[in-house]
Write a protein that holds these residues in place. Structure first.
Motif, short mmCIF file in Angstrom:
data_model
loop_
_atom_site.label_atom_id
_atom_site.label_comp_id
_atom_site.label_asym_id
_atom_site.label_seq_id
_atom_site.Cartn_x
_atom_site.Cartn_y
_atom_site.Cartn_z
N ALA A 594 -1.62 43.91 -6.72
CA ALA A 594 -2.99 43.52 -7.05
C ALA A 594 -3.10 42.02 -7.29
O ALA A 594 -4.07 41.38 -6.87
CB ALA A 594 -3.47 44.28 -8.29
N VAL A 595 -2.11 41.44 -7.95
CA VAL A 595 -2.13 40.00 -8.18
C VAL A 595 -2.04 39.26 -6.85
O VAL A 595 -2.78 38.29 -6.60
CB VAL A 595 -0.97 39.57 -9.11
N GLY A 596 -1.15 39.71 -5.99
CA GLY A 596 -1.00 39.05 -4.70
C GLY A 596 -2.24 39.15 -3.84
O GLY A 596 -2.54 38.23 -3.05
N GLN A 597 -3.00 40.22 -4.00
CA GLN A 597 -4.20 40.42 -3.17
C GLN A 597 -5.43 39.71 -3.74
O GLN A 597 -6.44 39.60 -3.05
CB GLN A 597 -4.48 41.92 -3.05
N GLU A 598 -5.34 39.24 -4.99
CA GLU A 598 -6.48 38.53 -5.59
C GLU A 598 -6.65 37.18 -4.88
O GLU A 598 -5.70 36.41 -4.73
CB GLU A 598 -6.22 38.31 -7.08
N ALA A 599 -7.85 36.92 -4.44
CA ALA A 599 -8.12 35.71 -3.65
C ALA A 599 -7.68 34.45 -4.39
O ALA A 599 -8.06 34.23 -5.55
CB ALA A 599 -9.61 35.62 -3.33
N GLY A 600 -6.86 33.67 -3.73
CA GLY A 600 -6.44 32.38 -4.27
C GLY A 600 -5.31 32.43 -5.26
O GLY A 600 -4.86 31.38 -5.75
N ALA A 601 -4.80 33.63 -5.59
CA ALA A 601 -3.76 33.74 -6.63
C ALA A 601 -2.47 33.04 -6.21
O ALA A 601 -1.92 32.21 -6.95
CB ALA A 601 -3.50 35.20 -6.95
N LEU A 602 -1.99 33.37 -5.04
CA LEU A 602 -0.69 32.83 -4.61
C LEU A 602 -0.79 31.33 -4.36
O LEU A 602 0.12 30.57 -4.72
CB LEU A 602 -0.21 33.56 -3.36
N GLU A 603 -1.90 30.91 -3.77
CA GLU A 603 -2.09 29.47 -3.53
C GLU A 603 -2.12 28.70 -4.85
O GLU A 603 -1.54 27.62 -4.95
CB GLU A 603 -3.39 29.23 -2.77
N ALA A 604 -2.77 29.28 -5.86
CA ALA A 604 -2.85 28.61 -7.16
C ALA A 604 -1.48 28.49 -7.79
O ALA A 604 -1.11 27.44 -8.34
CB ALA A 604 -3.80 29.38 -8.09
N LEU A 605 -0.69 29.55 -7.73
CA LEU A 605 0.65 29.52 -8.32
C LEU A 605 1.56 28.56 -7.59
O LEU A 605 2.37 27.85 -8.21
CB LEU A 605 1.24 30.94 -8.34
N VAL A 606 1.45 28.52 -6.28
CA VAL A 606 2.24 27.56 -5.50
C VAL A 606 1.87 26.14 -5.93
O VAL A 606 2.74 25.28 -6.12
CB VAL A 606 2.02 27.76 -3.99
#
Length: 918
Positions: A594-606
């Motif tokens: 669910a976290v990975g599918q949240e829009a912009g989550a992975l980009e923000a963490l990167v």
């Protein structure tokens, strides 16, 4: 016919909303059925006014707008005699809207320079009391305009923070404009010169209470001219000429109480003041270093006058003020408040003492001087608790703030003094604080919640808070519309949520939903509340069940929003930590995906891995590490630039904290599960920093660096890079010397991958001399690697157990070998089909050491009970591993370790074949 009292009860209606139902005293058998709703507008006017009096001005305004009747009652002048604006944004527009109600306003409390500028727009010409804090930016001009518009002013207090921009000129303006002034307390003024003080003496003939606290310079001689003064405080003021003081102040004809706490007054001046003054009854000299260094002061005869100092028994001294002998001990303040005392002078002294003691104890707690442990434990904590029960609201607040402050040893690391915290608990402080937190006064709510939060860092206190119902109270305060109250309540839930035993209770109290709502409510302009809310959610998300509550309440979206838009490092760090914890339960719930599918989550963490703040980088890398366990997330992280960002992070953290090193290597380990990512990591330069991290002194870093290198070594290009970058000695060192069995195991596997023969097939061609040089280099590295792989395997060998297992196929003999060989953490490793196939192929390798290593690895991956044992067994069965294992177990030339380990793996495969039918 029976009669009984029906109490207020809570009923659950639709959507589980709790509504309150009130039942009157009535005949049970004759009670008529009533379905009609309550007509609130039919309540008596005085009841409605009493209800309004318990609300802040914002809520009064809101409730007044519900109907015409209440609009009229809400404007009743009796509701607007006092106004506390500290917790709200108060500007000119708000002041103008309230002006019609504030015609008869008597008492005003405000916070900050903007509020000060707006006060005149209230048009409260009969204002008698003004109290302000956060006054650093208030200027002479602002203060002069305020006093010029409020000539009836009787009390003016600004502090306890420093009034840095106010000078003696503003004090002269106060004196000229406010002739009815009775009380003046100002903090942190640089220079209170003689002209200013003399103006007060000339124009303010009723001035009985003067305080110039924490000032840099006060004219002592001029203070001797204010002949009306009864109570005088110069606490914390520096550059005092005590010789002048002792010669002049004793002549003040009405001086009853003098406060010189936190100054450099000495015993000579104290003695002269006590012995020469005819009117002085109380001299407070708490935390005066010069005075306390001279032990002879304790023997001075004060002729019935009271000296309060750190070396005196303060409660006993206060008791001596009363003629009644029953007024003794720690209940002296409570006894006085409850008594029907008609002694006006004594009541004034006690009221003043409450104020100056609360101020000095708070200031002392803030400076946290050495050597006061004994005072705090024996008297200080009890004094603060007594003052918390004062009828003066500002005294209560300062006492609660003092409790929040005096327990803190290191604010940066949230360290508290456990003895002080437990002293508060033993004296009933938790219940007192929770009662204050339930007050309708928001100032008391926030300071009490702050104290509860700080004290709850101690596990015993946290338990007491929970047992006293504190979790429900804090969860309720977290829903407050007042940001300061919500912030401190969130801080309390943050500290309480550290304890595993409190997490479920916080969720049951609605704390998770309240914390998530706080993030949406204060998404801009509330960094303090956002950090605390995210921190509490991070702790709660570490629990499997609570992590689901966080997701259901919309926590994933809220936390990703903070990670994307937060500018404050504390908010970013806690948001990333919360996302990391949400993603840590991949085997038990769907939050990782669910976290990975949240829009912009992975980009923000990167993006956060590039933060200038180490804590933010660490938590972002930790989140990416946890998220990389999901196949889709792993590829999406790489697509978002995660490989490049994490390699850069690893390259920059050789001198960083072990926590950051571990997570940087761990995130690369997680990404490198994918062969495409593994190749990309090698191509981006990730091998060298991982080798450097493998040389770390920290055990946790050993494991993640070794795991990443193990994955990278599967690819022949990376294997060559590891050799060329000097990785073999680093892995050999890990394999032989790390205190972590897991790190040693993965280092051995990485070395086995590198030298199972494949690297030779892909070694780049060159000139004959280059080929010879590389061949010699690889041969030397291979010999070193195989030697240490063998040594590692032998550490799990018990000759007697092996001999027994070789002579018998009894399960007990094999179980004994298994138990000695088991690496507990290895059961968490998940291998792909290609990796399992490579180990199976290694069983056929000409090297007896690699055969033993392969059998040992397959044993770890298939031990019953391992998280992925069934998955590995299925892969092996599909690859026809049983035949190869039987051959290895029967080979005459194979080492005994390879034979026995192979037999154990065969038994494990048989176990997993029948497991589904059990």
């Amino acid at each position: 016919m029976s009669r009984r009292v029906r109490r207020k009860v809570a009923k659950k209606g639709k959507d589980n909303v709790v509504s309150l139902s009130y039942h009157e005293l009535e005949d049970e058998d004759l009670r008529p059925e009533r379905n009609e709703s309550v007509d609130w507008t039919s309540l008596p006017d005085d009841t409605v006014i009493q209800l309004f009096s318990c609300l802040n001005y914002r809520d009064r305004e809101s409730l007044s707008s519900t109907c015409r009747t209440w609009r009229g009652l809400g404007g009743s002048q009796c509701l607007w005699s006092s106004l506390d604006l500290r917790a709200h944004k108060f500007d000119t527009g708000m002041a103008t809207s309230l002006a019609s109600r504030c015609v008869n306003l008597q008492k005003l409390r405000f916070r900050g320079a903007e509020s000060a500028d707006a006060i005149i727009h209230l048009q409260a010409k009969d204002l008698r009391e003004i109290s302000g804090d956060y006054c650093r930016k208030i200027t002479d001009a602002t203060l002069s305009v305020i006093v010029a518009r409020h000539e009836a002013l009787e009390s003016l207090q600004l502090g306890p923070d420093f009034c840095e921009r106010i000078t003696g000129d503003a004090i002269k303006a106060i004196a000229i404009c406010c002739p009815k002034l009775k009380k003046l307390r100002l903090s942190g003024i640089r220079d209170v010169h003689a002209d200013a003080i003399n103006a007060l003496a000339k124009h303010c003939l009723n001035l009985v209470d003067v305080g110039f606290l924490d000032c840099l310079n006060v004219d002592e001689a001029a203070l001797g001219n204010i002949v009306s003064v009864q109570f005088l405080s110069v606490a914390g003021t520096s550059n005092m000429k005590w010789g002048v003081v002792s010669l002049l102040w004793h002549k003040l004809p009405k001086l009853i109480g003098l406060d010189v706490s936190r100054t450099d007054i000495g015993p000579t001046a104290v003695y002269r003041l006590l012995s020469a003054s005819q009117s002085l009854k109380v001299l407070c000299a708490l935390n005066c270093a010069v005075l306390e260094e001279d032990t002879s002061i304790s023997t001075i005869k004060t002729k019935g006058k009271l000296l309060l100092a750190l070396f005196t028994d303060i409660f006993r001294g206060l008791s001596s003020l009363f003629a009644e002998t029953t007024k003794k001990g720690r209940n002296v303040f409570l006894d006085w408040r409850c008594s029907k005392n008609n002694d006006k002078n004594l009541n004034e002294i006690m009221t003043w003492l409450e104020w100056i003691l609360s101020h000095t104890l708070l200031r002392t707690a803030e400076s946290n001087p050495q050597g006061l442990d004994n005072f705090w434990l024996k008297q200080g904590a009890a004094l603060l608790l007594s003052l918390m029960q004062s009828s003066q609201e500002d005294v209560q607040e300062r006492a609660a703030t003092g409790l929040a402050t005096f327990v803190v040893i290191d604010d940066e690391n949230a360290s508290i003094d456990c003895e002080r915290a437990e002293a508060v608990m033993r004296d009933g402080g938790i219940r007192l604080l929770l009662n204050l937190a339930k007050s309708w006064r928001e100032g008391l709510q926030s300071e009490a919640a702050k104290a509860i939060a700080n004290l709850s860092v101690n596990a015993n206190v946290a338990k007491a808070v929970a047992e006293e119902g504190g979790i429900n109270i804090l969860a309720g305060l977290a829903r407050s519309m007042n940001r300061l109250v919500a912030e401190e309540a969130a801080g309390g839930l943050w500290n309480l949520s550290v304890g595993e035993e409190h997490k479920a209770a916080i969720a049951e109290a609605g704390g998770v939903k309240a914390l998530v709502d706080l993030i949406f409510k204060w998404s801009s302009g509330g960094d303090g509340v956002l950090e605390r809310a995210a921190g509490a959610l991070a702790n709660l998300a570490a629990d499997d069940k609570c992590s689901m509550e966080v997701a259901i309440a919309g926590g994933v979206h809220a936390l990703v929003m903070l990670a994307r838009n937060g500018k404050f490092e504390g908010v970013q760090e806690q948001a990333a930590r919360a996302l990391a914890n949400l993603a840590a339960h991949g085997d038990s719930n769907s939050n990782n995906a669910a976290v990975g599918q949240e829009a912009g989550a992975l980009e923000a963490l990167v993006q956060l891995t590039r933060s200038p703040h180490e804590g933010v980088r660490q938590e972002a890398a930790g989140a990416l590490w946890n998220l990389s366990f999901d196949d889709r997330n792993r590829e999406a992280i790489a697509a978002a630039g995660g490989v490049e960002a994490l390699v850069t992070l690893a390259q920059s953290c050789s001198n960083a904290s072990p926590g950051l090193q571990e997570r940087a290597a761990g995130a690369l380990w997680g990404l490198s599960v994918s062969e495409a990512n593994s190749i990309a990591i090698g191509r981006e330069g990730g091998v060298a920093p991982l080798i450097a991290l493998a040389r770390s002194d920290a055990e946790d870093v050993h494991e993640t660096a070794a795991g990443a290198l193990w994955n990278l070594a599967f690819n022949h290009s990376n294997a060559l890079r590891i050799v060329e970058e000097g990785g073999v000695p680093a892995l050999v060192h890990l394999c032989s010397s790390s205190v972590s069995k897991m790190a040693r195991f993965m280092a051995a596997l990485a070395l086995a991958y590198m030298f199972d023969g494949r690297i030779d097939e892909f070694a780049p061609m060159g000139t004959s001399s280059e080929i010879t040089s590389k061949s010699v280099s690889l041969d030397g590295a291979r010999r070193m690697a195989l030697k240490h792989i063998e040594a590692f395997i032998l550490t799990f060998s018990d000759p007697q157990a092996f001999a027994a297992a070789a002579a018998s196929s009894a399960p007990a003999a094999l179980a004994q070998v298994t138990e000695r060989a088991r690496i507990q953490e290895a059961g968490h490793l998940r291998c792909s089909g290609a990796e399992i196939g490579r180990f199976v192929s290694m069983l056929r390798n000409a090297s007896s050491i690699l055969k033993a290593c392969a059998a040992f690895a397959l044993l770890q991956f298939t031990i019953p009970g391992g998280r992925h044992a069934v998955h590995h067994a299925s892969l092996m069965q599909g690859a026809g591993a049983a035949r190869v294992l039987r051959a290895a177990a029967a080979a005459a030339t194979a080492p005994i370790e390879a034979k026995i380990f192979a037999r154990i793996v065969l038994r494990n495969l048989e176990h997993h074949q029948v497991e589904p039918s059990i």
